[in-house]
Write an enzyme that holds these catalytic residues in place. Sequence first.
Site, PDB file in Angstrom:
ATOM      1  N   GLY A  12       8.809   1.176   9.168  1.00 43.15           N
ATOM      2  CA  GLY A  12       9.427  -0.134   9.354  1.00 43.15           C
ATOM      3  C   GLY A  12      10.056  -0.365  10.709  1.00 43.15           C
ATOM      4  O   GLY A  12      10.987  -1.163  10.835  1.00 43.15           O
ATOM      5  N   SER A  13       9.523   0.303  11.767  1.00 44.39           N
ATOM      6  CA  SER A  13      10.153   0.094  13.082  1.00 44.39           C
ATOM      7  C   SER A  13       9.894  -1.318  13.611  1.00 44.39           C
ATOM      8  O   SER A  13      10.747  -1.889  14.300  1.00 44.39           O
ATOM      9  CB  SER A  13       9.685   1.152  14.078  1.00 44.39           C
ATOM     10  OG  SER A  13       8.324   0.987  14.406  1.00 44.39           O
ATOM     11  N   ASN A  14       8.738  -1.910  13.298  1.00 45.30           N
ATOM     12  CA  ASN A  14       8.513  -3.311  13.698  1.00 45.30           C
ATOM     13  C   ASN A  14       9.456  -4.242  12.948  1.00 45.30           C
ATOM     14  O   ASN A  14       9.971  -5.212  13.520  1.00 45.30           O
ATOM     15  CB  ASN A  14       7.058  -3.705  13.465  1.00 45.30           C
ATOM     16  CG  ASN A  14       6.152  -3.270  14.600  1.00 45.30           C
ATOM     17  OD1 ASN A  14       6.230  -3.805  15.697  1.00 45.30           O
ATOM     18  ND2 ASN A  14       5.310  -2.273  14.337  1.00 45.30           N
ATOM     19  N   ARG A  91      -1.733  -2.401   2.443  1.00 45.85           N
ATOM     20  CA  ARG A  91      -2.671  -2.779   1.373  1.00 45.85           C
ATOM     21  C   ARG A  91      -3.469  -4.006   1.784  1.00 45.85           C
ATOM     22  O   ARG A  91      -2.887  -5.029   2.195  1.00 45.85           O
ATOM     23  CB  ARG A  91      -1.923  -3.098   0.067  1.00 45.85           C
ATOM     24  CG  ARG A  91      -1.136  -1.964  -0.522  1.00 45.85           C
ATOM     25  CD  ARG A  91      -1.935  -0.737  -0.849  1.00 45.85           C
ATOM     26  NE  ARG A  91      -2.995  -0.957  -1.836  1.00 45.85           N
ATOM     27  CZ  ARG A  91      -3.905  -0.055  -2.162  1.00 45.85           C
ATOM     28  NH1 ARG A  91      -3.902   1.135  -1.583  1.00 45.85           N
ATOM     29  NH2 ARG A  91      -4.823  -0.322  -3.064  1.00 45.85           N
ATOM     30  N   ILE A  92      -4.770  -3.938   1.643  1.00 45.78           N
ATOM     31  CA  ILE A  92      -5.624  -5.105   1.883  1.00 45.78           C
ATOM     32  C   ILE A  92      -5.300  -6.159   0.826  1.00 45.78           C
ATOM     33  O   ILE A  92      -5.154  -5.826  -0.361  1.00 45.78           O
ATOM     34  CB  ILE A  92      -7.108  -4.707   1.820  1.00 45.78           C
ATOM     35  CG1 ILE A  92      -7.428  -3.742   2.968  1.00 45.78           C
ATOM     36  CG2 ILE A  92      -8.009  -5.935   1.876  1.00 45.78           C
ATOM     37  CD1 ILE A  92      -8.841  -3.179   2.928  1.00 45.78           C
ATOM     38  N   LEU A  93      -5.169  -7.407   1.249  1.00 44.56           N
ATOM     39  CA  LEU A  93      -4.741  -8.493   0.362  1.00 44.56           C
ATOM     40  C   LEU A  93      -5.930  -9.349  -0.068  1.00 44.56           C
ATOM     41  O   LEU A  93      -6.838  -9.615   0.721  1.00 44.56           O
ATOM     42  CB  LEU A  93      -3.695  -9.347   1.088  1.00 44.56           C
ATOM     43  CG  LEU A  93      -2.422  -8.553   1.440  1.00 44.56           C
ATOM     44  CD1 LEU A  93      -1.633  -9.251   2.537  1.00 44.56           C
ATOM     45  CD2 LEU A  93      -1.569  -8.335   0.195  1.00 44.56           C
ATOM     46  N   HIS A 109      -1.595  -5.749  14.303  1.00 45.54           N
ATOM     47  CA  HIS A 109      -2.628  -4.739  14.137  1.00 45.54           C
ATOM     48  C   HIS A 109      -2.683  -3.901  15.417  1.00 45.54           C
ATOM     49  O   HIS A 109      -2.701  -4.445  16.516  1.00 45.54           O
ATOM     50  CB  HIS A 109      -3.980  -5.423  13.892  1.00 45.54           C
ATOM     51  CG  HIS A 109      -5.108  -4.439  13.766  1.00 45.54           C
ATOM     52  ND1 HIS A 109      -5.297  -3.682  12.641  1.00 45.54           N
ATOM     53  CD2 HIS A 109      -6.071  -4.079  14.640  1.00 45.54           C
ATOM     54  CE1 HIS A 109      -6.346  -2.893  12.829  1.00 45.54           C
ATOM     55  NE2 HIS A 109      -6.829  -3.113  14.020  1.00 45.54           N
ATOM     56  N   THR A 141      -5.887 -14.039   7.622  1.00 46.91           N
ATOM     57  CA  THR A 141      -6.919 -14.797   6.907  1.00 46.91           C
ATOM     58  C   THR A 141      -7.590 -13.828   5.927  1.00 46.91           C
ATOM     59  O   THR A 141      -7.383 -12.617   6.012  1.00 46.91           O
ATOM     60  CB  THR A 141      -7.966 -15.361   7.895  1.00 46.91           C
ATOM     61  OG1 THR A 141      -8.531 -14.268   8.624  1.00 46.91           O
ATOM     62  CG2 THR A 141      -7.340 -16.368   8.855  1.00 46.91           C
ATOM     63  N   LEU A 144     -10.349  -9.323   6.866  1.00 46.40           N
ATOM     64  CA  LEU A 144      -9.406  -8.351   7.416  1.00 46.40           C
ATOM     65  C   LEU A 144      -9.373  -8.358   8.946  1.00 46.40           C
ATOM     66  O   LEU A 144     -10.410  -8.203   9.593  1.00 46.40           O
ATOM     67  CB  LEU A 144      -9.828  -6.960   6.922  1.00 46.40           C
ATOM     68  CG  LEU A 144      -8.869  -5.813   7.182  1.00 46.40           C
ATOM     69  CD1 LEU A 144      -7.608  -5.980   6.371  1.00 46.40           C
ATOM     70  CD2 LEU A 144      -9.543  -4.492   6.837  1.00 46.40           C
TER      71      LEU A 144
HETATM   72  N1  NHR Z   1      -5.423  -8.576   4.120  1.00 43.51           N
HETATM   73  C1  NHR Z   1      -6.223  -9.560   4.521  1.00 43.51           C
HETATM   74  N2  NHR Z   1      -6.869 -10.241   3.579  1.00 43.51           N
HETATM   75  N3  NHR Z   1      -6.429  -9.875   5.824  1.00 43.51           N
HETATM   76  C2  NHR Z   1      -5.791  -9.171   6.770  1.00 43.51           C
HETATM   77  O1  NHR Z   1      -5.987  -9.491   8.033  1.00 43.51           O
HETATM   78  C3  NHR Z   1      -4.931  -8.091   6.409  1.00 43.51           C
HETATM   79  C4  NHR Z   1      -4.766  -7.834   5.040  1.00 43.51           C
HETATM   80  C5  NHR Z   1      -3.944  -6.789   4.606  1.00 43.51           C
HETATM   81  C6  NHR Z   1      -3.308  -5.969   5.530  1.00 43.51           C
HETATM   82  C7  NHR Z   1      -2.897  -5.193   7.824  1.00 43.51           C
HETATM   83  C8  NHR Z   1      -3.990  -4.239   8.296  1.00 43.51           C
HETATM   84  C9  NHR Z   1      -3.990  -3.864   9.728  1.00 43.51           C
HETATM   85  O2  NHR Z   1      -3.277  -4.443  10.531  1.00 43.51           O
HETATM   86  C10 NHR Z   1      -3.493  -6.193   6.895  1.00 43.51           C
HETATM   87  C11 NHR Z   1      -4.284  -7.268   7.348  1.00 43.51           C
HETATM   88  C12 NHR Z   1      -4.506  -1.886   5.431  1.00 43.51           C
HETATM   89  C13 NHR Z   1      -5.857  -1.598   5.499  1.00 43.51           C
HETATM   90  C14 NHR Z   1      -6.523  -0.702   4.484  1.00 43.51           C
HETATM   91  O3  NHR Z   1      -7.671  -0.347   4.615  1.00 43.51           O
HETATM   92  C15 NHR Z   1      -6.603  -2.191   6.496  1.00 43.51           C
HETATM   93  C16 NHR Z   1      -5.997  -3.060   7.390  1.00 43.51           C
HETATM   94  C17 NHR Z   1      -4.621  -3.329   7.316  1.00 43.51           C
HETATM   95  C18 NHR Z   1      -3.892  -2.729   6.327  1.00 43.51           C
HETATM   96  N4  NHR Z   1      -5.797  -0.308   3.414  1.00 43.51           N
HETATM   97  C19 NHR Z   1      -6.264   0.549   2.309  1.00 43.51           C
HETATM   98  C20 NHR Z   1      -6.566  -0.290   1.050  1.00 43.51           C
HETATM   99  O4  NHR Z   1      -7.402   0.184   0.270  1.00 43.51           O
HETATM  100  C21 NHR Z   1      -5.221   1.559   1.926  1.00 43.51           C
HETATM  101  C22 NHR Z   1      -4.840   2.479   3.041  1.00 43.51           C
HETATM  102  C23 NHR Z   1      -3.556   3.259   2.798  1.00 43.51           C
HETATM  103  O5  NHR Z   1      -2.885   3.086   1.772  1.00 43.51           O
HETATM  104  O6  NHR Z   1      -3.186   4.041   3.691  1.00 43.51           O
HETATM  105  O7  NHR Z   1      -5.924  -1.349   0.821  1.00 43.51           O
HETATM  106  O8  NHR Z   1      -4.746  -2.949  10.100  1.00 43.51           O
HETATM  107  C1  GAR Z   2       2.350  -0.027  13.559  1.00 43.49           C
HETATM  108  O1  GAR Z   2       1.761   0.608  14.660  1.00 43.49           O
HETATM  109  C2  GAR Z   2       1.436  -1.144  13.061  1.00 43.49           C
HETATM  110  O2  GAR Z   2       0.765  -1.814  14.087  1.00 43.49           O
HETATM  111  C3  GAR Z   2       0.476  -0.369  12.222  1.00 43.49           C
HETATM  112  O3  GAR Z   2       1.223   0.642  11.592  1.00 43.49           O
HETATM  113  C4  GAR Z   2       2.398   0.911  12.358  1.00 43.49           C
HETATM  114  C5  GAR Z   2       3.594   0.643  11.483  1.00 43.49           C
HETATM  115  O4  GAR Z   2       4.769   1.123  12.086  1.00 43.49           O
HETATM  116  N1  GAR Z   2      -0.169  -1.192  11.249  1.00 43.49           N
HETATM  117  C6  GAR Z   2      -1.288  -0.846  10.665  1.00 43.49           C
HETATM  118  O5  GAR Z   2      -1.905   0.145  10.951  1.00 43.49           O
HETATM  119  C7  GAR Z   2      -1.741  -1.790   9.593  1.00 43.49           C
HETATM  120  N2  GAR Z   2      -2.937  -1.277   9.049  1.00 43.49           N
HETATM  121  P1  GAR Z   2       6.183   0.637  11.566  1.00 43.49           P
HETATM  122  O6  GAR Z   2       6.184   0.825  10.053  1.00 43.49           O
HETATM  123  O7  GAR Z   2       7.156   1.576  12.221  1.00 43.49           O
HETATM  124  O8  GAR Z   2       6.369  -0.796  11.970  1.00 43.49           O
END
Ligand code: NHR
Ligand code: GAR
Length: 216
Positions: A12-14, A91-93, A109, A141, A144
């Site tokens: 949670g540093s961001n 988590r992917i949404l 990202h 959106t 992903l």
């Molecule tokens: N959801 C949607 N629909 N669109 C985006 O742009 C999203 C999103 C959910 C999260 C953050 C994201 C990133 O910045 C984000 C953007 C998780 C995964 C992933 O593969 C990918 C991208 C991002 C976050 N998650 C796995 C899953 O099965 C679990 C991985 C884990 O728990 O470590 O959900 O990169």
């Molecule tokens: C950050 O580098 C962020 O960009 C990245 O995880 C780190 C979270 O750090 N996000 C992702 O990889 C999303 N898939 P934080 O918890 O200290 O903010």
Amino acid sequence: MKNIVILISGRGSNMEAIVEACASEHWSARIAAVISNKAEATGLRFAADRGIATASVDHRQFDTREAFDAELARTIDGFAPDLVVLAGFMRILTEGFVRHFEGRMLNIHPSLLPAFPGLHTHQRAIEAGCKLAGATVHFVTPELDHGPIVAQAAVPVLVGDTPESLSARVLKQEHAVYPRAVRWFVEGRLKVDGHQVVQTEGEAQLVVAAATTTSP
Ligand code: NHR
Ligand code: GAR
């Protein structure tokens, strides 16, 4: 006064950077809640210590992504958010969730999108031989990491970099660029036209860190 709800999964540093900027820059906004999909996320403790409401919704308790997202949306809506901020939320949404918050949900990202969407971005950038890496703030959106780009921060990739050393360099810039982008949203300064986002007061939507050294 706008309500901001921040979603995290871990450190949670961001989130911290946004909480600090909101207070020190006197934004017309409050952090209404910090919510995690992991009860043990260390960022929750920081938020609670600041008197910010916290909640966790454990994705492992749900059979489907839709069921998890429905409970997460219900929890977020309880805080009447004007803006939802993903800050290391992992988590992917689902499409339904994203549509519910469309136009009022941002993510950071850790790559220069559209390069390297998804996970393990720093390792992939190093392996690809990139000389430039960074982070991207974008509207979320359904597809992903493909939403309209609000701001980017660029850093050099240095000889000998590891995913750890590169991610630390990128993270420092994340802490600069993400609070700025959130403030623009709070101030109503973001104009979205298709995939293009303009900051209406002409503030720079790109941060470039100086490439002064040649090793990490
Ligand atoms: N959801 C949607 N629909 N669109 C985006 O742009 C999203 C999103 C959910 C999260 C953050 C994201 C990133 O910045 C984000 C953007 C998780 C995964 C992933 O593969 C990918 C991208 C991002 C976050 N998650 C796995 C899953 O099965 C679990 C991985 C884990 O728990 O470590 O959900 O990169
Ligand atoms: C950050 O580098 C962020 O960009 C990245 O995880 C780190 C979270 O750090 N996000 C992702 O990889 C999303 N898939 P934080 O918890 O200290 O903010």
